[in-house]
Design a protein around this motif. Structure first.
Motif, PDB file in Angstrom:
ATOM      1  N   SER A  15     -12.790  10.314   9.508  1.00  0.00           N
ATOM      2  CA  SER A  15     -13.523   9.503   9.864  1.00  0.00           C
ATOM      3  C   SER A  15     -13.630   8.167   9.035  1.00  0.00           C
ATOM      4  N   PHE A  16     -12.989   8.059   7.737  1.00  0.00           N
ATOM      5  CA  PHE A  16     -12.992   7.032   6.951  1.00  0.00           C
ATOM      6  C   PHE A  16     -11.668   7.140   6.273  1.00  0.00           C
ATOM      7  N   GLU A  17     -10.589   6.965   7.422  1.00  0.00           N
ATOM      8  CA  GLU A  17      -9.270   6.926   7.080  1.00  0.00           C
ATOM      9  C   GLU A  17      -8.832   5.507   6.380  1.00  0.00           C
ATOM     10  N   ARG A  18      -9.513   4.269   6.884  1.00  0.00           N
ATOM     11  CA  ARG A  18      -9.132   3.151   6.401  1.00  0.00           C
ATOM     12  C   ARG A  18      -9.703   2.818   4.753  1.00  0.00           C
ATOM     13  N   TRP A  19     -10.855   3.480   4.652  1.00  0.00           N
ATOM     14  CA  TRP A  19     -11.426   3.354   3.425  1.00  0.00           C
ATOM     15  C   TRP A  19     -10.511   4.058   2.204  1.00  0.00           C
ATOM     16  N   THR A  20     -10.136   5.211   2.665  1.00  0.00           N
ATOM     17  CA  THR A  20      -9.480   6.264   2.045  1.00  0.00           C
ATOM     18  C   THR A  20      -7.980   5.644   1.743  1.00  0.00           C
ATOM     19  N   GLU A  21      -7.324   5.071   2.914  1.00  0.00           N
ATOM     20  CA  GLU A  21      -6.220   4.448   2.582  1.00  0.00           C
ATOM     21  C   GLU A  21      -6.169   3.206   1.591  1.00  0.00           C
ATOM     22  N   LEU A  22      -6.951   2.458   1.585  1.00  0.00           N
ATOM     23  CA  LEU A  22      -7.162   1.204   0.739  1.00  0.00           C
ATOM     24  C   LEU A  22      -7.769   1.404  -0.625  1.00  0.00           C
ATOM     25  N   VAL A  23      -9.256   2.094  -0.784  1.00  0.00           N
ATOM     26  CA  VAL A  23     -10.027   2.234  -1.939  1.00  0.00           C
ATOM     27  C   VAL A  23      -9.258   3.352  -2.827  1.00  0.00           C
ATOM     28  N   ARG A  24      -9.351   4.412  -2.291  1.00  0.00           N
ATOM     29  CA  ARG A  24      -8.620   5.572  -2.909  1.00  0.00           C
ATOM     30  C   ARG A  24      -7.024   5.456  -3.217  1.00  0.00           C
ATOM     31  N   GLY A  25      -6.379   4.639  -2.220  1.00  0.00           N
ATOM     32  CA  GLY A  25      -5.151   4.539  -2.749  1.00  0.00           C
ATOM     33  C   GLY A  25      -4.920   3.477  -3.657  1.00  0.00           C
ATOM     34  N   ALA A  26      -5.547   2.608  -3.692  1.00  0.00           N
ATOM     35  CA  ALA A  26      -5.608   1.416  -4.788  1.00  0.00           C
ATOM     36  C   ALA A  26      -5.746   2.186  -6.288  1.00  0.00           C
ATOM     37  N   ILE A  27      -6.947   3.121  -6.229  1.00  0.00           N
ATOM     38  CA  ILE A  27      -7.374   3.579  -7.346  1.00  0.00           C
ATOM     39  C   ILE A  27      -6.160   4.630  -7.807  1.00  0.00           C
ATOM     40  N   LYS A  72       0.907  -1.227  -0.030  1.00  0.00           N
ATOM     41  CA  LYS A  72       0.029   0.025   0.018  1.00  0.00           C
ATOM     42  C   LYS A  72       0.829   1.403   0.074  1.00  0.00           C
ATOM     43  N   PRO A  73       1.605   1.476  -0.927  1.00  0.00           N
ATOM     44  CA  PRO A  73       2.630   2.675  -0.988  1.00  0.00           C
ATOM     45  C   PRO A  73       1.600   3.847  -1.142  1.00  0.00           C
ATOM     46  N   ALA A  74       2.385   5.182  -0.349  1.00  0.00           N
ATOM     47  CA  ALA A  74       1.768   6.262  -0.230  1.00  0.00           C
ATOM     48  C   ALA A  74       1.608   6.963  -1.440  1.00  0.00           C
ATOM     49  N   VAL A  75       0.301   7.376  -1.872  1.00  0.00           N
ATOM     50  CA  VAL A  75      -0.198   8.163  -3.039  1.00  0.00           C
ATOM     51  C   VAL A  75      -0.352   9.387  -3.142  1.00  0.00           C
ATOM     52  N   GLY A  76      -0.450  10.043  -1.612  1.00  0.00           N
ATOM     53  CA  GLY A  76      -0.939  11.369  -1.576  1.00  0.00           C
ATOM     54  C   GLY A  76      -1.397  11.641  -0.172  1.00  0.00           C
ATOM     55  N   ALA A  77      -1.302  13.002   0.418  1.00  0.00           N
ATOM     56  CA  ALA A  77      -1.750  13.204   1.926  1.00  0.00           C
ATOM     57  C   ALA A  77      -3.237  13.214   1.985  1.00  0.00           C
ATOM     58  N   ALA A  78      -4.077  13.616   1.313  1.00  0.00           N
ATOM     59  CA  ALA A  78      -5.362  13.653   1.159  1.00  0.00           C
ATOM     60  C   ALA A  78      -6.184  12.421   1.782  1.00  0.00           C
ATOM     61  N   THR A  79      -6.883  12.872   2.921  1.00  0.00           N
ATOM     62  CA  THR A  79      -7.580  11.654   3.572  1.00  0.00           C
ATOM     63  C   THR A  79      -8.868  12.420   3.810  1.00  0.00           C
TER      64      THR A  79
END
Length: 273
Positions: free
Chosen positions: A145-157, A135-142
């Motif tokens: 209250s939805f940090e896990r979703w942001t990290e996984l779904v947004r990060g993967a996209i 799960k490499p970092a892709v940006g600082a925005a999050t």
């Protein structure tokens, strides 16, 4: 169907929790209607709902994994729903968009059904490959209250070269039923008192007539003529909320124990507008 009263919301959400549908869509909200409710806000954040069982006095709770969607023309969002929404806006310059025929995939629903397995496999492949890469970092925005979703779904996209789904939220605060008037009110307080502390009595004396009185009513609706005490209760509800670089704070009290208020400029905010 969208619940229309405070009593209907918990009943409707408990029913949804028990039936556990994969998706619920509130279809075709009224044009310009304010969408949102405290019960829905809490469910979207916690993933569970609590309420009284129909016909009984027992309080029950249930987990909810349903995806909630809504369709509307120019919807407005309740103040707490704003940070829980990913809008998808469709616009056209056609006067009769229902007559359009030049779609790349004319039957999108049929296409999705026919290719469901392939589309799901592709989505899961992206997710699994992203996790396998650490799960490499892709940006600082999050999204709070939805940090896990942001990290996984947004990060993967983003990792796979897709667009940033959080970009759809740009400007969404302008549709906030509460934030707009509050922004104007805080800016007006800043303009009136600058950095000087003021009491509820001071505010009422300066916002007694004209446009300022109308502005005060828009953020602090009161059935009776406002008193410094009731004004203080309304201000306490706004305390600490940052809107466009301004927030209301309480630096202390007067010698007569009247609460003092003050508008503070936040250095990392966007500044008053």
């Amino acid at each position: 169907m969208l619940p229309r009263s405070d009593e209907e919301w918990p009943k409707a959400l408990l029913t949804i929790a028990r039936q556990a549908p994969p998706l619920i869509n509130f279809d075709n909200l009224n044009n310009g209607e304010v969408f949102g409710h405290a019960q829905l806000d809490a469910l979207l954040t916690s993933g569970s709902v609590q309420g009284r069982e129909l016909g009984k006095n027992d309080i029950i709770s249930a987990d909810v994994s349903t995806v909630f969607t809504a369709t509307a023309n120019n919807p407005r969002y309740g103040s707490d729903l704003v940070r829980r929404v990913l809008p998808c806006r469709l616009e056209t310059i056609l006067e009769r968009p229902e007559r359009r025929t030049d779609f790349r995939i004319p039957d999108i629903e049929g296409h999705a059904r026919a290719n469901r397995s392939r589309l799901l496999a592709s989505a899961l492949t992206v997710l699994s490959a992203y996790v396998a890469e650490g799960k490499p970092a892709v940006g600082a925005a999050t999204l709070g209250s939805f940090e896990r979703w942001t990290e996984l779904v947004r990060g993967a996209i983003l990792w796979a070269g897709g667009a940033d789904v959080l970009a759809t939220r740009d400007g969404i605060e302008a549709d906030d039923e509460e934030r707009g008037p509050l922004n104007v009110f805080l800016y007006s307080l800043h303009e009136t008192f600058e950095t000087s502390p003021f009491t509820g009595h001071d505010l009422l004396s300066r916002f007694a007539v004209g446009d300022r009185a109308k502005l005060l009513e828009s953020v602090c609706p009161m059935k009776q003529p406002p008193s410094p005490r009731t004004m203080g209760r309304h201000l306490a509800g706004m305390k600490g909320r940052v809107v466009n670089g301004l927030r209301l704070i309480s630096p202390g009290e007067t010698r007569n124990h009247n609460i003092l208020w003050k508008i503070e400029t936040i250095s990392n905010g966007e500044g008053p507008k």
